[in-house]
Design an enzyme around this catalytic site. Structure first.
Site, mmCIF file in Angstrom:
data_model
loop_
_atom_site.group_PDB
_atom_site.id
_atom_site.type_symbol
_atom_site.label_atom_id
_atom_site.label_comp_id
_atom_site.label_asym_id
_atom_site.label_seq_id
_atom_site.Cartn_x
_atom_site.Cartn_y
_atom_site.Cartn_z
ATOM 1 N N GLU A 151 23.182 65.230 11.275
ATOM 2 C CA GLU A 151 23.435 63.984 12.002
ATOM 3 C C GLU A 151 23.143 62.903 11.359
ATOM 4 O O GLU A 151 22.143 62.837 10.750
ATOM 5 C CB GLU A 151 23.357 64.030 13.547
ATOM 6 C CG GLU A 151 21.787 63.916 14.081
ATOM 7 C CD GLU A 151 21.105 62.605 13.993
ATOM 8 O OE1 GLU A 151 21.842 61.662 14.087
ATOM 9 O OE2 GLU A 151 19.858 62.630 14.084
ATOM 10 N N LEU A 254 16.758 45.774 4.518
ATOM 11 C CA LEU A 254 15.963 44.798 3.848
ATOM 12 C C LEU A 254 15.517 43.760 4.608
ATOM 13 O O LEU A 254 15.337 42.598 3.986
ATOM 14 C CB LEU A 254 16.765 44.376 2.220
ATOM 15 C CG LEU A 254 16.843 45.415 1.114
ATOM 16 C CD1 LEU A 254 17.504 44.887 0.027
ATOM 17 C CD2 LEU A 254 15.241 46.045 0.604
ATOM 18 N N CYS A 264 13.478 59.253 14.175
ATOM 19 C CA CYS A 264 13.934 59.996 13.171
ATOM 20 C C CYS A 264 13.037 59.671 11.874
ATOM 21 O O CYS A 264 12.317 60.535 11.253
ATOM 22 C CB CYS A 264 15.442 59.628 12.841
ATOM 23 S SG CYS A 264 16.687 60.205 13.841
#
Length: 439
Positions: A151, A254, A264
Site C-alpha cells: 500500500e 522538502l 510507516c
C-alpha cells in the site's frame, strides 16, 4: 468479486471500504470484537477524513460487512488480503511478521477453494516466500497463489490515494490466474488510468521499502540543510524551492521541520536497514537517515529551550499539534513525544492542544495538560510552539495569542508564519532553517 480483508487497522479498513465503493463484495475480518462492534455502530478506530461516511454508505448498500469469524469471512473469496500490523520487533528492529504468518496459516486452514492470498501489509523481502511455504504446508491440496500488493496510502489523504493512486504495484510469481484475479480486483481504476505495475513478488516487497526510505531521506536532507542555513544565514524555504523546481528532484517532502514520524517511515526505514545487513549489503544512506531523524526530534526541544533564553525550568511551554502530521490521530513516533520529554527534562511545564490527537496522546504524556483550543494553550505561557501544521493553526489571531502570554515567544517548527507578521503581532519568532526574512 468477493474480497476478504484480514485486519481492520488503517490499511485494512480504508482498503476494504474503497474496494466496496468500487462495487466489490468485501468482508473485513478482525479478532477484536470491540473494534468490529464500534465500526458497525459508526465509530471508526482511526481518524481519517471521510472514512466514516464511506464505511456507512457501503455497509448500508450491503457491499461491506464485518466479522470476527475468519473461517466464515474467507469462504468463497476470490482474493484474501492480509492487512495486519508489522511493528518493529523489540530488541533488533526487524519487522515483526508473527501476525502475518499467523493470518496466513489461519486462512489456509479455512479456505474452501482456489484463491489468491495478497500481502497488503508492509513486509520485508522474502516474506511472500514464507507465506507460500506455510500455505503449501497446510493445504497442499488447493491452488492458493500468494501475491504482494504493497500500500502507498498517506494518512489524512488515504481515500483519495487509494482511488486515484500514482501506481498500483502487484508482485506475483508469474502465475496467470493470480495475475487475472488481481487485474479484476483493480479493474475499476482503469477509468482513472492508474498504472497497475506487475513485477516479481520480491521486487514488489522491496519497492515499498525503497519508496518510503527515499522519501524519508528527502525529509532528512532538507532538515540538515535547514541547520546549515541557520549557521550561514541562508533561508531553507528558498533553498527548498530552488532545488524543488528542478523536475529531477521535485518539491514534495522538502519542507524542513522537526523530523518524520508516523506508522510507516520510522519502522520501514529501520526494517530496510536490517534487511540490508542480513543480506550483507548495508544501506548506509538509510542508516544515517534513521540516526539523524532520531536525533533531530530531541534537538527541537533544545531549540525551544534556547528560544527561552537557555533556561526552561519553571517555564510554561504551549504546544500546538501533537500528532505526527495533520488530519490523523496517529501518535506513533510523533516528534512531539521527544519534544515533550526534552522539555520536561529541562524542567518546563507543558500545555498542549491538538484537534484530533489528544485522547491518543494523553496516555503517552500524562503530565501534559490538554486544553480545548490554541488560545487556552497560549494563555499565560512563556513560549508557544507550532509542532503540527493543522489547517486550524494557519490563520491564528497572533495579536490575541501574544497579548495573552506571559512572554510572547513563538517557535514555529513548520515555518507557517512570516517574520513580519509574527513580529507585528508582538512575538519574538524562532523558525526552522533561517531567520525568516520576508522577500
Amino acid at each position: 468479486m468477493k474480497i476478504t480483508m484480514i485486519g481492520t487497522g488503517y490499511v485494512g479498513l480504508v482498503s476494504g471500504a474503497c474496494f466496496a465503493d468500487f462495487g466489490h463484495d468485501v468482508c473485513c475480518v478482525d479478532k477484536d470484537a470491540g473494534k468490529i462492534d464500534a465500526i458497525e455502530s459508526g465509530r471508526m478506530p482511526i481518524f481519517e477524513p471521510g472514512l466514516d461516511q464511506l464505511v456507512a454508505n457501503n455497509a448500508a448498500a450491503g457491499r461491506l460487512t464485518f466479522t470476527t469469524d475468519l473461517a466464515a469471512g474467507v469462504k468463497g473469496a476470490d482474493a484474501i488480503f492480509i492487512a495486519v500490523g508489522t511493528p518493529s520487533r523489540r530488541g533488533d528492529g526487524h519487522a515483526d511478521l508473527s501476525y502475518v504468518y499467523a493470518a496466513a496459516r489461519e486462512i489456509a486452514e479455512a479456505v474452501d477453494g482456489p484463491t489468491v492470498i495478497v500481502t497488503k501489509s508492509t513486509v520485508p523481502v522474502g516474506t511472500g516466500d514464507e507465506v507460500e511455504r506455510i500455505v503449501r504446508e497446510v493445504r497442499p491440496d488447493l491452488d492458493i497463489q500468494v501475491v504482494s500488493n504493497p500500500e502507498f496510502l498517506r494518512e489524512g489523504a488515504a481515500i483519495g490515494d487509494f482511488k486515484r493512486p500514482d501506481r498500483v504495484v502487484v508482485g506475483t510469481t508469474g502465475n496467470e490466474r493470480a495475475t487475472a484475479v488481481m487485474s479484476q480486483v483493480y479493474r475499476p481504476l482503469n477509468l482513472n488510468q492508474a498504472p497497475v505495475m506487475f513485477t516479481g513478488r520480491r521486487t514488489a516487497e522491496l519497492i515499498k521499502y525503497a519508496a518510503n526510505a527515499f522519501l524519508a531521506t528527502k525529509i532528512t536532507f532538507i532538515n540538515e540543510m535547514a541547520d546549515l542555513c541557520e549557521a550561514v544565514g541562508a533561508e531553507v524555504q528558498d533553498v527548498s524551492r530552488g532545488i524543488g523546481l528542478d523536475n529531477r528532484i521535485g518539491s514534495k517532502f522538502l519542507h524542513a521541520g522537526p523530523g518524520y514520524g508516523g506508522s510507516c517511515f520510522p519502522k520501514d526505514t529501520l526494517a530496510l536497514v536490517k534487511t540490508g545487513q542480513d543480506f550483507d549489503t548495508p544501506i548506509r544512506i538509510v542508516e544515517t537517515v534513521v540516526q539523524v531523524n532520531d536525533l533531530r526530534k530531541r534537538a527541537m526541544g533544545r531549540k525551544i529551550v534556547k528560544a527561552l533564553g537557555g533556561d526552561a525550568r519553571g517555564r510554561t511551554v504551549a504546544l500546538l499539534g501533537l500528532t505526527f502530521k495533520p488530519n490523523t490521530d496517529d501518535m506513533r513516533d510523533a516528534p512531539s513525544l521527544a519534544i515533550v520529554q526534552a522539555l520536561e527534562d529541562a524542567g518546563a511545564k507543558i500545555v498542549a492542544y491538538d484537534p484530533e490527537g489528544m485522547d491518543v496522546a494523553k496516555p503517552m504524556m500524562s503530565s501534559v495538560t490538554m486544553v480545548k483550543d490554541a488560545y487556552e494553550a497560549a494563555a499565560g505561557a512563556d513560549a508557544l510552539v507550532l509542532v503540527t501544521e493543522w489547517d486550524i493553526f494557519r490563520a491564528l489571531d497572533l495579536k490575541r495569542l501574544a497579548a495573552s502570554m506571559n512572554k510572547p515567544v513563538l517557535i514555529d517548527l513548520r515555518n507557517i508564519y512570516p517574520r513580519s507578521e509574527a513580529e507585528a503581532a508582538g512575538f519574538s519568532l524562532t523558525r526552522v532553517g533561517g531567520k525568516g526574512v520576508d522577500a
